[in-house]
Each structure stands twice: as C-alpha cells, then as structure tokens.
Motif scaffolding. Structure first.
Motif, PDB file in Angstrom:
ATOM      1  N   CYS A   1       0.815  -1.217   0.000  1.00 40.15           N
ATOM      2  CA  CYS A   1       0.000   0.000   0.000  1.00 40.15           C
ATOM      3  C   CYS A   1       0.842   1.257   0.000  1.00 40.15           C
ATOM      4  N   VAL A   2       0.185   2.347  -0.334  1.00 41.00           N
ATOM      5  CA  VAL A   2       0.723   3.697  -0.209  1.00 41.00           C
ATOM      6  C   VAL A   2       0.131   4.276   1.071  1.00 41.00           C
ATOM      7  N   SER A   3       0.975   4.745   1.978  1.00 41.63           N
ATOM      8  CA  SER A   3       0.518   5.151   3.301  1.00 41.63           C
ATOM      9  C   SER A   3       0.831   6.631   3.538  1.00 41.63           C
ATOM     10  N   LEU A   4      -0.205   7.433   3.744  1.00 41.52           N
ATOM     11  CA  LEU A   4      -0.069   8.883   3.892  1.00 41.52           C
ATOM     12  C   LEU A   4      -0.786   9.355   5.148  1.00 41.52           C
ATOM     13  N   ALA A   5      -0.144  10.230   5.911  1.00 40.26           N
ATOM     14  CA  ALA A   5      -0.780  10.799   7.097  1.00 40.26           C
ATOM     15  C   ALA A   5      -0.309  12.230   7.304  1.00 40.26           C
ATOM     16  N   VAL A   6      -1.135  13.003   7.985  1.00 39.29           N
ATOM     17  CA  VAL A   6      -0.741  14.309   8.511  1.00 39.29           C
ATOM     18  C   VAL A   6      -0.717  14.185  10.026  1.00 39.29           C
ATOM     19  N   VAL A   7       0.388  14.607  10.618  1.00 41.77           N
ATOM     20  CA  VAL A   7       0.570  14.536  12.068  1.00 41.77           C
ATOM     21  C   VAL A   7       0.637  15.944  12.641  1.00 41.77           C
TER      22      VAL A   7
ATOM     23  N   ASP B   1       0.995  17.773  16.655  1.00 41.98           N
ATOM     24  CA  ASP B   1       1.209  17.557  18.097  1.00 41.98           C
ATOM     25  C   ASP B   1       1.452  16.086  18.411  1.00 41.98           C
ATOM     26  N   GLY B   2       2.183  15.425  17.534  1.00 46.10           N
ATOM     27  CA  GLY B   2       2.600  14.055  17.801  1.00 46.10           C
ATOM     28  C   GLY B   2       1.625  12.971  17.407  1.00 46.10           C
ATOM     29  N   ARG B   3       0.417  13.347  16.954  1.00 49.78           N
ATOM     30  CA  ARG B   3      -0.580  12.338  16.623  1.00 49.78           C
ATOM     31  C   ARG B   3      -1.134  12.563  15.214  1.00 49.78           C
ATOM     32  N   PRO B   4      -1.482  11.471  14.502  1.00 48.65           N
ATOM     33  CA  PRO B   4      -2.077  11.619  13.179  1.00 48.65           C
ATOM     34  C   PRO B   4      -3.482  12.184  13.261  1.00 48.65           C
ATOM     35  N   VAL B   5      -3.805  13.096  12.351  1.00 51.86           N
ATOM     36  CA  VAL B   5      -5.129  13.724  12.341  1.00 51.86           C
ATOM     37  C   VAL B   5      -5.854  13.516  11.013  1.00 51.86           C
ATOM     38  N   ALA B   6      -5.128  13.092   9.994  1.00 49.01           N
ATOM     39  CA  ALA B   6      -5.730  12.768   8.697  1.00 49.01           C
ATOM     40  C   ALA B   6      -4.902  11.659   8.074  1.00 49.01           C
ATOM     41  N   ALA B   7      -5.572  10.741   7.381  1.00 48.08           N
ATOM     42  CA  ALA B   7      -4.854   9.597   6.830  1.00 48.08           C
ATOM     43  C   ALA B   7      -5.537   9.060   5.586  1.00 48.08           C
ATOM     44  N   ALA B   8      -4.720   8.553   4.686  1.00 46.93           N
ATOM     45  CA  ALA B   8      -5.198   7.777   3.540  1.00 46.93           C
ATOM     46  C   ALA B   8      -4.232   6.628   3.336  1.00 46.93           C
TER      47      ALA B   8
ATOM     48  N   LEU C   1      -5.245  -3.924  -5.121  1.00 44.90           N
ATOM     49  CA  LEU C   1      -6.546  -4.398  -4.657  1.00 44.90           C
ATOM     50  C   LEU C   1      -7.625  -3.340  -4.863  1.00 44.90           C
ATOM     51  N   ASP C   2      -7.213  -2.156  -5.272  1.00 44.58           N
ATOM     52  CA  ASP C   2      -8.098  -0.995  -5.447  1.00 44.58           C
ATOM     53  C   ASP C   2      -8.966  -0.784  -4.213  1.00 44.58           C
ATOM     54  N   ARG C   3      -8.302  -0.696  -3.054  1.00 44.75           N
ATOM     55  CA  ARG C   3      -9.020  -0.486  -1.787  1.00 44.75           C
ATOM     56  C   ARG C   3      -8.397   0.702  -1.072  1.00 44.75           C
ATOM     57  N   LEU C   4      -9.219   1.697  -0.790  1.00 41.92           N
ATOM     58  CA  LEU C   4      -8.762   2.925  -0.154  1.00 41.92           C
ATOM     59  C   LEU C   4      -9.374   3.075   1.229  1.00 41.92           C
ATOM     60  N   TYR C   5      -8.517   3.271   2.215  1.00 45.65           N
ATOM     61  CA  TYR C   5      -8.937   3.568   3.585  1.00 45.65           C
ATOM     62  C   TYR C   5      -8.635   5.031   3.877  1.00 45.65           C
ATOM     63  N   THR C   6      -9.544   5.710   4.588  1.00 42.22           N
ATOM     64  CA  THR C   6      -9.316   7.086   5.004  1.00 42.22           C
ATOM     65  C   THR C   6      -9.802   7.288   6.433  1.00 42.22           C
TER      66      THR C   6
ATOM     67  N   LEU D   1       3.435   3.353  10.392  1.00 43.61           N
ATOM     68  CA  LEU D   1       2.369   3.264  11.374  1.00 43.61           C
ATOM     69  C   LEU D   1       1.358   4.404  11.388  1.00 43.61           C
ATOM     70  N   ALA D   2       1.771   5.623  11.040  1.00 43.49           N
ATOM     71  CA  ALA D   2       0.938   6.796  11.325  1.00 43.49           C
ATOM     72  C   ALA D   2      -0.463   6.700  10.727  1.00 43.49           C
ATOM     73  N   ALA D   3      -0.555   6.374   9.442  1.00 47.65           N
ATOM     74  CA  ALA D   3      -1.875   6.305   8.799  1.00 47.65           C
ATOM     75  C   ALA D   3      -2.715   5.179   9.398  1.00 47.65           C
ATOM     76  N   ALA D   4      -2.125   3.994   9.540  1.00 53.21           N
ATOM     77  CA  ALA D   4      -2.865   2.847  10.069  1.00 53.21           C
ATOM     78  C   ALA D   4      -3.280   3.076  11.521  1.00 53.21           C
TER      79      ALA D   4
END
Length: 271
Positions: free
Chosen positions: A103-109, A111-118, A124-129, A208-211
C-alpha cells in the motif's frame, strides 16, 4: 480545525490514488531495485512515488513538514505545526514478489498524533481514510474493528516466529496469513478483517501513522507494550513492540506481547 483535518484527508485521498496508479505502472514489471543500509530493499517505484508525493503534497501545503521513508530526514520537520508522514510503498518485498497486498501510506501529524490519513492498496483498489474525530472509512463506507470478545480462535496477524512461543500457544489465537505490509495488517484490524495484530520492535513512523489513525477512529486501540498511544514526528522515528485490537481483546494481546518478550529474553540468556 476539523475543517482543516477533512481538507487534508481529501488531499491525501486524491494523492494516494494518483500515487497508487504510478506505483502500479512498475508493478510486476522489470523494476530496478537496490539494498539499503540494513538490508531492506528499495525500488525505482519507491523513489518515483516519493518524488510525486513530495511535489504534490508540498505544493498544496508548503508550510507542512515532510517525513518519508525514501527522503533524507530534515530535522526542521519537528518545528512544523503539521507534517506529512509518508511511506511511498509499504511492503516493498511483497511488491517485488508480485504480491498484491502492499500500500501507499499517507498521514498528517499534528502535536505528535495523526489527524488525517489515507492508506491505498492499488493492486486491490481499496482505499482507507480517516480523520481525527471523524471516523474511519474504506471506499467511503464506515468501518469498525471486530466485536469479538474472546481471544481464543481470534484471527491475529503478526510475526510468524512469535506464534511459536509458549505464550502465544496458550493464547489460543489463530495466526492469520502473513502480510508483506505492516500498515495493511493494521488496516485489516480497523475494518474487522482481523481481530488483532502485533508488530515487532523497530517499526518507523511512516509504517504506522496512517494505520494508527484508522484503528483508533474505527474504535480500536493500537499501542506500545505499556498501553500508551504512539507519538510521531519526534527525534527518534522507531517504535517498540505493538499490539492492536478492540478494547476487550487489547489487554490480553498486550499481555501476550509481554510474554513473548520475556520468552525471547530467557532464550537469549540461555544461549
């Protein structure tokens, strides 16, 4: 701030799909590869996706910091209010072997924690957000962690070697098939496909951040062995052993990790 989180999630979602299409153009083809320091592989696809994401995301958010597995670390990221945390291809070994579960794993962090993720599995053409406080979704549908209340016979993903320990044998869980992507392993906890999952020490922020956000927004817990939520965008990018699952199973999973660590320490002392 919620509007900002949602705007960032939309940006990540669009970038993840485009990055996934780029990665697929290299998949199951003659793709050049190298060994990084420490022996882990990297391919021209990893670098191409990393360049695309760097240009695309920073063009949209020039004031955000940048942290990616395939980019030299810039300590200036720690002074940014928000930072992109990116793994261009999580599961490179599987990608090279033709396995679809990368997978391609993207997050915005912040204050130390992820707040947005894809998190996108292109083959598999499966997108998690996910957004902080806004829930977790797969292909636009809300997802939730497993509601299982008994760890015996629960489907648990994790390192093969751990399930040979007496501690895991006593746990009575079923070892789920191996997955080449750690991020995707935890995404399957978020959508309830797995009841729980473990990770060995030394996973990095980008693994880890996105997941992590997916699991928490789906109603689960992903923590260190002391039960604490993970912190990102610090000086050290590595994490210790981890466990994820719903609130009922999580304490038993943590106890199992402690048991494995004790077993391995004893084995090391006896060697």
């Amino acid at each position: 701030m919620t509007d900002t989180f949602h705007s960032d999630r939309t940006l990540l979602e669009e970038a993840a799909r485009e990055a996934g299409a780029l990665a697929l153009s290299f998949f199951r083809r003659d793709c050049q590869s190298w060994s990084k320091e420490g022996g882990s592989p990297v391919t021209e696809a990893d670098f191409a996706v990393d360049r695309f994401l760097n240009e695309t995301l920073l063009a949209a958010r020039p004031d955000y910091g940048w942290l990616s597995e395939e980019t030299a670390d810039d300590p200036a990221r720690r002074d940014c209010d928000a930072v992109f945390v990116i793994d261009p291809i999580d599961g490179t070994r599987g990608f090279m072997a033709g396995d679809e579960r990368w997978c391609v794993s993207l997050a915005v962090v912040r204050d130390g924690r992820p707040v947005a993720a894809a998190l996108y599995a292109p083959a598999l053409d499966r997108l998690y957000t996910a957004t902080a406080g806004g829930g977790a979704h797969a292909e636009g549908e809300a997802i939730a962690v497993s509601s299982r209340r008994e760890v015996r016979e629960a489907a648990i993903g994790g390192p093969k070697g751990w399930f040979r320990h007496d501690t895991m044998q006593r746990l009575g869980a079923r070892h789920a098939p191996y997955l080449p992507s750690l991020a995707y392993r935890f995404a399957l906890v978020a959508d309830g496909s797995l009841d729980g999952a473990f990770a060995k020490p030394r996973a990095h922020d980008w693994d880890l951040a996105a997941a992590d956000l997916l699991v928490h927004e789906a109603g689960g817990r992903l923590t260190s062995v002391d039960g604490q939520s993970l912190l990102y965008n610090r000086e050290s990018l590595r994490h210790g052993a981890l466990a994820a699952g719903n609130a009922v199973l999580h304490p038993e999973l943590l106890a199992a990790v402690h048991g494995v660590i004790r077993d391995e320490e004893r084995a090391g002392q006896a060697a």
